[in-house]
Design a protein around this motif. Sequence first.
Motif, PDB file in Angstrom:
ATOM      1  N   GLY A   1      36.377  39.735  29.861  1.00 25.52           N
ATOM      2  CA  GLY A   1      35.576  40.696  29.105  1.00 25.52           C
ATOM      3  C   GLY A   1      34.855  41.686  30.006  1.00 25.52           C
ATOM      4  O   GLY A   1      35.063  41.702  31.222  1.00 25.52           O
ATOM      5  N   PRO A   2      34.020  42.528  29.409  1.00 26.33           N
ATOM      6  CA  PRO A   2      33.330  43.575  30.162  1.00 26.33           C
ATOM      7  C   PRO A   2      32.544  43.010  31.346  1.00 26.33           C
ATOM      8  O   PRO A   2      32.002  41.896  31.280  1.00 26.33           O
ATOM      9  CB  PRO A   2      32.386  44.193  29.131  1.00 26.33           C
ATOM     10  CG  PRO A   2      33.043  43.908  27.811  1.00 26.33           C
ATOM     11  CD  PRO A   2      33.689  42.555  27.982  1.00 26.33           C
ATOM     12  N   ALA A   3      32.501  43.804  32.424  1.00 28.71           N
ATOM     13  CA  ALA A   3      31.812  43.369  33.642  1.00 28.71           C
ATOM     14  C   ALA A   3      31.405  44.589  34.458  1.00 28.71           C
ATOM     15  O   ALA A   3      31.989  45.664  34.298  1.00 28.71           O
ATOM     16  CB  ALA A   3      32.724  42.473  34.473  1.00 28.71           C
TER      17      ALA A   3
ATOM     18  N   GLY B   1      30.622  45.452  40.430  1.00 32.99           N
ATOM     19  CA  GLY B   1      30.304  44.418  41.408  1.00 32.99           C
ATOM     20  C   GLY B   1      30.801  43.048  40.982  1.00 32.99           C
ATOM     21  O   GLY B   1      31.288  42.263  41.810  1.00 32.99           O
ATOM     22  N   GLU B   2      30.692  42.741  39.693  1.00 29.94           N
ATOM     23  CA  GLU B   2      31.169  41.453  39.190  1.00 29.94           C
ATOM     24  C   GLU B   2      32.693  41.357  39.303  1.00 29.94           C
ATOM     25  O   GLU B   2      33.229  40.316  39.678  1.00 29.94           O
ATOM     26  CB  GLU B   2      30.735  41.254  37.736  1.00 29.94           C
ATOM     27  CG  GLU B   2      29.244  41.045  37.576  1.00 29.94           C
ATOM     28  CD  GLU B   2      28.760  41.166  36.134  1.00 29.94           C
ATOM     29  OE1 GLU B   2      27.650  40.665  35.862  1.00 29.94           O
ATOM     30  OE2 GLU B   2      29.470  41.751  35.284  1.00 29.94           O
ATOM     31  N   VAL B   3      33.376  42.457  38.974  1.00 27.02           N
ATOM     32  CA  VAL B   3      34.837  42.468  39.084  1.00 27.02           C
ATOM     33  C   VAL B   3      35.234  42.279  40.545  1.00 27.02           C
ATOM     34  O   VAL B   3      36.099  41.456  40.870  1.00 27.02           O
ATOM     35  CB  VAL B   3      35.441  43.777  38.525  1.00 27.02           C
ATOM     36  CG1 VAL B   3      36.935  43.853  38.795  1.00 27.02           C
ATOM     37  CG2 VAL B   3      35.169  43.895  37.027  1.00 27.02           C
ATOM     38  N   ALA B   4      34.600  43.029  41.432  1.00 26.45           N
ATOM     39  CA  ALA B   4      34.920  42.931  42.861  1.00 26.45           C
ATOM     40  C   ALA B   4      34.674  41.512  43.382  1.00 26.45           C
ATOM     41  O   ALA B   4      35.504  40.966  44.106  1.00 26.45           O
ATOM     42  CB  ALA B   4      34.100  43.942  43.652  1.00 26.45           C
ATOM     43  N   ALA B   5      33.555  40.920  43.005  1.00 27.95           N
ATOM     44  CA  ALA B   5      33.247  39.558  43.464  1.00 27.95           C
ATOM     45  C   ALA B   5      34.291  38.571  42.950  1.00 27.95           C
ATOM     46  O   ALA B   5      34.747  37.704  43.696  1.00 27.95           O
ATOM     47  CB  ALA B   5      31.850  39.149  43.002  1.00 27.95           C
ATOM     48  N   ALA B   6      34.684  38.700  41.702  1.00 27.14           N
ATOM     49  CA  ALA B   6      35.679  37.796  41.126  1.00 27.14           C
ATOM     50  C   ALA B   6      37.031  37.945  41.826  1.00 27.14           C
ATOM     51  O   ALA B   6      37.766  36.968  41.977  1.00 27.14           O
ATOM     52  CB  ALA B   6      35.831  38.058  39.633  1.00 27.14           C
ATOM     53  N   LEU B   7      37.343  39.166  42.262  1.00 26.25           N
ATOM     54  CA  LEU B   7      38.612  39.420  42.943  1.00 26.25           C
ATOM     55  C   LEU B   7      38.488  39.267  44.458  1.00 26.25           C
ATOM     56  O   LEU B   7      39.430  39.561  45.191  1.00 26.25           O
ATOM     57  CB  LEU B   7      39.122  40.828  42.593  1.00 26.25           C
ATOM     58  CG  LEU B   7      39.371  41.089  41.108  1.00 26.25           C
ATOM     59  CD1 LEU B   7      39.866  42.516  40.892  1.00 26.25           C
ATOM     60  CD2 LEU B   7      40.342  40.082  40.527  1.00 26.25           C
TER      61      LEU B   7
END
Length: 143
Positions: free
Chosen positions: A45-47, A50-56
């Motif tokens: 879901g939406p992020a 920074g959250e997307v980068a951290a997850a990847l």
Amino acid sequence: MDPLSSTARIRLGVVRLNRRLRQERGDGSLPPGPLEVLGHLHRHGPATPGEVAAALRQRPQSLTRAFADLEAEGLLAREAGTVDRRRSVLSLTESGRLALERDMAERDAWLAKALSSLNPTERGVLELAAELMERVADAETPG
């Protein structure tokens, strides 16, 4: 069996299957980086960027171009955050979802055909292995 050779065999199998799945993507498919971003937004879901980068496991700066390109193509939307209006929140658009589904369908079609050569027990083992690989992928890095 030596645990390191077992580890190497698993790594090799995952790498080879991943490479083959990438090869089965059609012309005009999204590059791996942007595809990873869309996949994350689809699953979680939406992020924030920074959250997307951290997850990847990447730096936000390294994904800036991917975010901008996906937004320009209408595959993701960027809106001001509700808690902190200075922080943007990325979300998958309908066009982004469709592009991601097309990409996945091409690879899934090849994989389904390849799996059809296996017997039910072998397919069951791979389904269990897929579940276990998800757990391993989500494992925290010791440190």
